[in-house]
Design a protein around this motif. Structure first.
Motif, PDB file in Angstrom:
ATOM      1  N   HIS A 247      49.073  34.645  39.279  1.00 19.42           N
ATOM      2  CA  HIS A 247      47.804  35.094  39.860  1.00 19.42           C
ATOM      3  C   HIS A 247      47.904  36.095  40.994  1.00 19.42           C
ATOM      4  O   HIS A 247      48.701  36.013  41.913  1.00 19.42           O
ATOM      5  CB  HIS A 247      47.217  33.473  40.540  1.00 19.42           C
ATOM      6  CG  HIS A 247      45.959  33.614  41.256  1.00 19.42           C
ATOM      7  ND1 HIS A 247      45.691  32.577  42.126  1.00 19.42           N
ATOM      8  CD2 HIS A 247      44.975  34.427  41.060  1.00 19.42           C
ATOM      9  CE1 HIS A 247      44.621  32.845  42.853  1.00 19.42           C
ATOM     10  NE2 HIS A 247      44.096  34.056  42.099  1.00 19.42           N
ATOM     11  N   THR A 248      47.050  37.117  41.000  1.00 19.34           N
ATOM     12  CA  THR A 248      46.985  37.970  42.187  1.00 19.34           C
ATOM     13  C   THR A 248      45.535  38.147  42.504  1.00 19.34           C
ATOM     14  O   THR A 248      44.546  37.500  41.799  1.00 19.34           O
ATOM     15  CB  THR A 248      47.406  39.394  41.626  1.00 19.34           C
ATOM     16  OG1 THR A 248      46.383  39.882  40.467  1.00 19.34           O
ATOM     17  CG2 THR A 248      48.736  39.358  41.254  1.00 19.34           C
ATOM     18  N   GLY A 249      45.313  38.591  43.645  1.00 25.51           N
ATOM     19  CA  GLY A 249      43.705  38.810  44.109  1.00 25.51           C
ATOM     20  C   GLY A 249      43.700  39.597  45.150  1.00 25.51           C
ATOM     21  O   GLY A 249      44.763  40.269  45.667  1.00 25.51           O
ATOM     22  N   GLU A 250      42.528  40.006  45.495  1.00 27.34           N
ATOM     23  CA  GLU A 250      42.043  40.583  46.757  1.00 27.34           C
ATOM     24  C   GLU A 250      40.714  40.234  47.359  1.00 27.34           C
ATOM     25  O   GLU A 250      39.747  39.956  46.648  1.00 27.34           O
ATOM     26  CB  GLU A 250      41.933  42.041  46.297  1.00 27.34           C
ATOM     27  CG  GLU A 250      41.269  43.005  47.466  1.00 27.34           C
ATOM     28  CD  GLU A 250      41.436  44.535  46.771  1.00 27.34           C
ATOM     29  OE1 GLU A 250      40.622  45.174  47.464  1.00 27.34           O
ATOM     30  OE2 GLU A 250      42.011  44.801  45.682  1.00 27.34           O
ATOM     31  N   TRP A 251      40.641  40.013  48.613  1.00 26.94           N
ATOM     32  CA  TRP A 251      39.391  40.082  49.552  1.00 26.94           C
ATOM     33  C   TRP A 251      39.180  41.414  49.982  1.00 26.94           C
ATOM     34  O   TRP A 251      40.125  42.074  50.425  1.00 26.94           O
ATOM     35  CB  TRP A 251      39.939  39.104  50.859  1.00 26.94           C
ATOM     36  CG  TRP A 251      40.477  37.933  50.642  1.00 26.94           C
ATOM     37  CD1 TRP A 251      41.713  37.320  50.680  1.00 26.94           C
ATOM     38  CD2 TRP A 251      39.557  36.659  50.272  1.00 26.94           C
ATOM     39  NE1 TRP A 251      41.722  36.126  50.321  1.00 26.94           N
ATOM     40  CE2 TRP A 251      40.487  35.397  50.207  1.00 26.94           C
ATOM     41  CE3 TRP A 251      38.250  36.216  49.998  1.00 26.94           C
ATOM     42  CZ2 TRP A 251      40.016  34.132  49.710  1.00 26.94           C
ATOM     43  CZ3 TRP A 251      37.750  34.885  49.661  1.00 26.94           C
ATOM     44  CH2 TRP A 251      38.621  34.029  49.547  1.00 26.94           C
ATOM     45  N   SER A 252      37.903  41.711  50.109  1.00 24.95           N
ATOM     46  CA  SER A 252      37.595  43.034  50.381  1.00 24.95           C
ATOM     47  C   SER A 252      36.279  42.896  51.022  1.00 24.95           C
ATOM     48  O   SER A 252      35.205  42.016  50.668  1.00 24.95           O
ATOM     49  CB  SER A 252      37.507  43.973  49.323  1.00 24.95           C
ATOM     50  OG  SER A 252      36.545  43.895  48.238  1.00 24.95           O
ATOM     51  N   VAL A 253      36.166  43.937  51.989  1.00 28.95           N
ATOM     52  CA  VAL A 253      34.459  43.938  52.936  1.00 28.95           C
ATOM     53  C   VAL A 253      34.157  45.226  52.963  1.00 28.95           C
ATOM     54  O   VAL A 253      34.771  46.104  53.331  1.00 28.95           O
ATOM     55  CB  VAL A 253      34.824  43.143  54.289  1.00 28.95           C
ATOM     56  CG1 VAL A 253      33.563  43.221  55.075  1.00 28.95           C
ATOM     57  CG2 VAL A 253      35.654  41.832  54.160  1.00 28.95           C
ATOM     58  N   GLY A 259      24.412  45.432  55.991  1.00 25.12           N
ATOM     59  CA  GLY A 259      25.262  44.469  56.398  1.00 25.12           C
ATOM     60  C   GLY A 259      26.620  44.604  55.747  1.00 25.12           C
ATOM     61  O   GLY A 259      27.026  46.070  55.389  1.00 25.12           O
ATOM     62  N   VAL A 260      27.123  44.014  55.070  1.00 29.92           N
ATOM     63  CA  VAL A 260      28.521  44.067  54.142  1.00 29.92           C
ATOM     64  C   VAL A 260      28.401  43.275  52.995  1.00 29.92           C
ATOM     65  O   VAL A 260      27.792  42.032  53.042  1.00 29.92           O
ATOM     66  CB  VAL A 260      29.723  43.623  54.914  1.00 29.92           C
ATOM     67  CG1 VAL A 260      29.884  44.492  56.239  1.00 29.92           C
ATOM     68  CG2 VAL A 260      30.142  42.246  55.441  1.00 29.92           C
ATOM     69  N   THR A 261      29.133  43.553  51.997  1.00 30.08           N
ATOM     70  CA  THR A 261      29.104  42.658  50.893  1.00 30.08           C
ATOM     71  C   THR A 261      30.859  42.396  50.848  1.00 30.08           C
ATOM     72  O   THR A 261      31.692  43.178  50.947  1.00 30.08           O
ATOM     73  CB  THR A 261      29.222  43.598  49.522  1.00 30.08           C
ATOM     74  OG1 THR A 261      27.626  43.896  49.467  1.00 30.08           O
ATOM     75  CG2 THR A 261      29.343  42.717  48.354  1.00 30.08           C
ATOM     76  N   ALA A 262      31.110  40.920  50.961  1.00 28.62           N
ATOM     77  CA  ALA A 262      32.458  40.443  50.691  1.00 28.62           C
ATOM     78  C   ALA A 262      32.677  39.965  49.453  1.00 28.62           C
ATOM     79  O   ALA A 262      31.865  39.316  48.771  1.00 28.62           O
ATOM     80  CB  ALA A 262      32.513  39.129  51.674  1.00 28.62           C
ATOM     81  N   VAL A 263      33.789  40.548  48.862  1.00 27.22           N
ATOM     82  CA  VAL A 263      34.335  40.472  47.643  1.00 27.22           C
ATOM     83  C   VAL A 263      35.671  39.622  47.594  1.00 27.22           C
ATOM     84  O   VAL A 263      36.387  39.887  48.281  1.00 27.22           O
ATOM     85  CB  VAL A 263      34.413  41.599  46.594  1.00 27.22           C
ATOM     86  CG1 VAL A 263      34.723  41.704  45.203  1.00 27.22           C
ATOM     87  CG2 VAL A 263      33.063  42.631  47.135  1.00 27.22           C
ATOM     88  N   SER A 264      35.613  38.640  46.622  1.00 32.25           N
ATOM     89  CA  SER A 264      36.905  37.852  46.167  1.00 32.25           C
ATOM     90  C   SER A 264      36.976  38.242  44.740  1.00 32.25           C
ATOM     91  O   SER A 264      36.353  37.790  43.906  1.00 32.25           O
ATOM     92  CB  SER A 264      36.878  36.482  46.479  1.00 32.25           C
ATOM     93  OG  SER A 264      37.949  35.818  45.778  1.00 32.25           O
TER      94      SER A 264
END
Length: 318
Positions: A247-253, A259-264
């Motif tokens: 399992h790998t992942g990324e949080w990005s803003v 405003g912002v889009t927060a992505v998981s």
């Protein structure tokens, strides 16, 4: 790199899969964290189709280490040469070759060669590097063999997806919430415990207890690499829940103008032999995919919603 100081190692395995499949997995270094247990994250810095420059993070000897690697890909001979251009001490130099040889009957021999030197040639440093190279090489070959031999079901075993939340707040406030993972047990209801170390700035090692929808708890261990100027945090789970082999992942803003889009983002390799044990007799990979998608998506969306509330409240009170 010549002379008696050079240490050489060779590891090989036979894979019951076509040589092209094996080469494809090795050539796609950006996905190595999903394929190989030691690899945490790979950033491709340059690539012209043949010559490649990579920034790599991996575990070695119980430590998280990072280096720059130059690679030359040759799909015709199915050979990839690599050299660390900025190795981390005690490694002074490190180079090697991935060799893929097609055998009779559609099988493949995969060989991984390393040549390296160590600063000062201290016996304890040489032993450390030799042990790290041996342990990681064996883990990489075993994982690649297991994955390649299931290549006909690869699309069923691997899934990637993402969830997004729009936030009316500055990028810095949202990123700060995601970065301060040590505060999550008091901020996020489904995180019941978290132990964190950050020996190198931006490289976080954590052990976390997470509550599931049915009230049970599971423990995961992860390494996170943080890129504050890019608004990104990437991670690799080094101890995964039962249904996940990797399992790998990324949080990005990302600023979006209002405003912002927060992505998981998540990528997963399912553990096929655990499906019926976890989900019950008769359960299949399709059910496992739905279960993992819903469970990971539910928790990551809940975290993003809490980041939204936290960041927007700071904006109102500020």
């Amino acid at each position: 790199m010549t002379g008696e100081r050079v240490r050489r190692t060779s590891h090989s395995t036979e894979v019951a899969a076509p040589a092209g499949v094996v080469y494809g997995l090795i050539s796609d270094a950006v996905r190595w964290p999903l394929f190989f247990p030691p690899n945490v994250h790979v950033e491709r810095l340059e690539f012209d189709g043949t010559n490649e420059r990579l920034r790599m993070w991996a575990t070695a000897g119980g430590e998280v280490r990072s280096w720059i690697s130059q690679r030359v890909q040759d799909p015709q001979t199915r050979r990839i040469e690599f050299r660390q251009s900025h190795p981390q001490a005690p490694v002074e130099s490190m180079l090697g070759i991935w060799q893929i040889e097609e055998l009779a009957g559609g099988t493949t021999r995969l060989t991984l060669l390393h040549d390296f030197t160590v600063y000062g040639d201290r016996a304890e440093d040489i032993a450390w590097v030799e042990q790290a190279v041996d342990t990681n090489s064996r883990a990489e070959l075993a994982s690649l063999k297991g994955l390649a031999e299931r290549w006909t079901r690869f699309d069923e075993l691997v899934l990637s997806f993402e969830d997004t939340v729009h936030i009316d707040a500055p990028e810095e406030a949202v990123y700060d919430f995601l970065y301060r993972v040590g505060d999550w047990p008091r901020l996020i209801p489904h995180v019941s415990r978290l132990d964190l170390t950050e020996d190198a700035p931006g490289v976080q090692v954590m052990r976390m207890d997470t509550l599931t929808a049915d009230g049970s708890s599971h423990t995961t261990e992860s390494v996170r690499v943080c890129f504050p100027h890019a608004g990104r945090i990437v991670y690799k789970q080094t101890v995964t829940p039962a249904l996940m082999e990797a399992h790998t992942g990324e949080w990005s803003v990302v600023s979006d103008g209002t405003g912002v889009t927060a992505v998981s983002q998540h990528s997963v390799v399912l553990r096929e032999d655990a499906v019926e044990r976890v989900l019950g007799p008769g359960a299949d990979l399709a059910q496992a995919r739905r279960y993992v998608r819903e469970a990971l998506g539910r928790n990551s969306t809940a975290t993003l919603e809490l980041a939204r509330r936290h960041a927007e409240s700071l904006l109102r009170t500020g």
